[in-house]
Design an enzyme around this catalytic site. Structure first.
Site, short mmCIF file in Angstrom:
data_model
loop_
_atom_site.label_atom_id
_atom_site.label_comp_id
_atom_site.label_asym_id
_atom_site.label_seq_id
_atom_site.Cartn_x
_atom_site.Cartn_y
_atom_site.Cartn_z
N ARG A 51 0.81 -1.23 0.00
CA ARG A 51 0.00 0.00 0.00
C ARG A 51 0.83 1.27 0.00
NH1 ARG A 51 -2.68 -3.80 1.59
NH2 ARG A 51 -0.70 -4.32 2.56
N THR A 52 1.78 1.36 0.91
CA THR A 52 2.45 2.65 1.10
C THR A 52 3.24 3.02 -0.14
OG1 THR A 52 2.61 2.06 3.42
CG2 THR A 52 3.89 3.96 2.70
N LYS A 80 25.89 -3.33 -0.72
CA LYS A 80 27.35 -3.20 -0.83
C LYS A 80 27.91 -2.44 0.36
CE LYS A 80 26.58 -2.46 -5.74
NZ LYS A 80 26.49 -1.34 -6.67
N1 CP Z 1 -0.39 -0.14 5.78
C1 CP Z 1 0.83 -0.36 5.26
O1 CP Z 1 1.82 0.27 5.65
O2 CP Z 1 0.85 -1.33 4.31
P1 CP Z 1 2.16 -1.78 3.49
O3 CP Z 1 3.11 -2.40 4.48
O4 CP Z 1 1.66 -2.73 2.46
O5 CP Z 1 2.76 -0.53 2.91
#
Ligand code: CP
Length: 305
Positions: A51-52, A80
């Site tokens: 999502r993020t 590295k």
């Molecule tokens: N809510 C959230 O941070 O989802 P992700 O880890 O998929 O980004």
């Protein structure tokens, strides 16, 4: 130059302005479609994300800008031995704004001290996740019409869940919020949240171990996953992972206008049968994340539309 590392880097007024802007974007998408033309977002993700990262990237694309970056430490020169500081100094040469996720708490803060462009913390270890908080606040505002005077239950892994820590910090600055902390004793919120946030600011909170004893009193329930990646002991994770499962049976005693939030990803915390209930907000919440990140980037880049 302003960064967003901790939710309290933004005043309540600044948060409200970002949410207002997100609401305007939702209503007038075309108006913003070229507003970041020529701008570049770098997504530096040293930890997995769906999502993020993707909502940041979609957000910049919908503003007419471009995106570059990496989705794991393995595909960057961190493997590295390059430091976070050197990485962001170099990426500052290529991008106008950086969103960084890192397993080490404080890595985005360090990055913000060395970068020549705004840095956004997209999640640092078990510490903070301020853009998830903006997402949650926009969702609450859209679902409830307000950001004050409600009882919110936070349920699950309150120890390692960075979304919970950030949301508590942000919501505690609005009036009339009662917090109900639902967790096994092993996964209670860190002591600093109790002393530095609740007690210092005289905020009403209670700690319980079952959902059933409080569900009828809640206006919002914020479910969270047990954070497998933060456990040192696999057996302990397996013992605790299914501590809470919200299903239709548990919702029998809940308010008719309860809002069910979850930052996602979900593992088992919410039965899929709940998805069809109008009180389930978590997929709408994921969509809100894109709009609020559009508003945040416009704000940090100083773009006026
Ligand atoms: N809510 C959230 O941070 O989802 P992700 O880890 O998929 O980004």
């Amino acid at each position: 130059m302003k960064h967003l590392i901790d939710p309290t880097d933004l005043t309540v007024q600044e948060i409200d302005e970002i949410l207002d802007l997100a609401l305007d974007i939702i209503d007038n998408k075309e108006k913003y479609s070229e507003s970041c033309k020529g701008k570049k977002l770098a997504t530096l993700f040293f930890e997995p994300s769906t999502r993020t990262r993707l909502s940041f990237e979609a957000a910049m694309m919908e503003l007419g800008g471009n995106v570059l970056g990496f989705s794991s430490a393995d595909s960057s020169s961190a493997t590295k031995g390059e430091s976070v500081g050197d990485t962001v100094k170099v990426v500052s040469c290529y991008a106008d704004i950086i969103a960084m996720r890192h397993p080490k708490e404080g890595a985005p803060l360090l990055a913000s001290m060395l970068a020549d462009v705004p840095v956004i913390n997209a999640g640092d270890g078990g510490h903070n996740h301020p853009t998830q908080t903006l997402t949650d606040l926009l969702t609450i505002r859209r679902e409830k019409g307000r950001l004050n005077n409600f009882t919110i239950g936070l349920c699950g892994d309150l120890k390692f869940g960075r979304t919970v820590h950030s949301l508590i910090k942000a919501l505690s600055r609005y009036s009339g919020i009662k917090f109900v902390l639902i967790s096994p004793k092993e996964l209670k919120v860190p002591e600093y949240i109790i002393t530095e946030v609740f007690e210092k600011n005289n905020i009403e909170y209670e700690e319980v171990t079952t959902m059933e004893e409080v569900i009828d009193r809640l206006d919002i329930i914020y479910m969270t996953r047990v954070q497998k990646e933060r456990f040192f002991n696999e057996a302990e994770y397996v013992r605790l992972k299914d501590s809470y499962i919200l299903d239709m049976n548990k919702l029998k005693n809940a308010k008719k206008d309860l809002s069910i939030l979850h930052p996602l990803p979900r593992v088992n915390e919410i039965a899929t049968e709940v998805d069809a209930d109008p009180r389930a907000c978590y997929f709408r919440q994921a969509l809100n994340g894109k709009y609020v990140r559009m508003a945040l980037m416009l704000t940090l880049l100083g773009v006026n539309v």
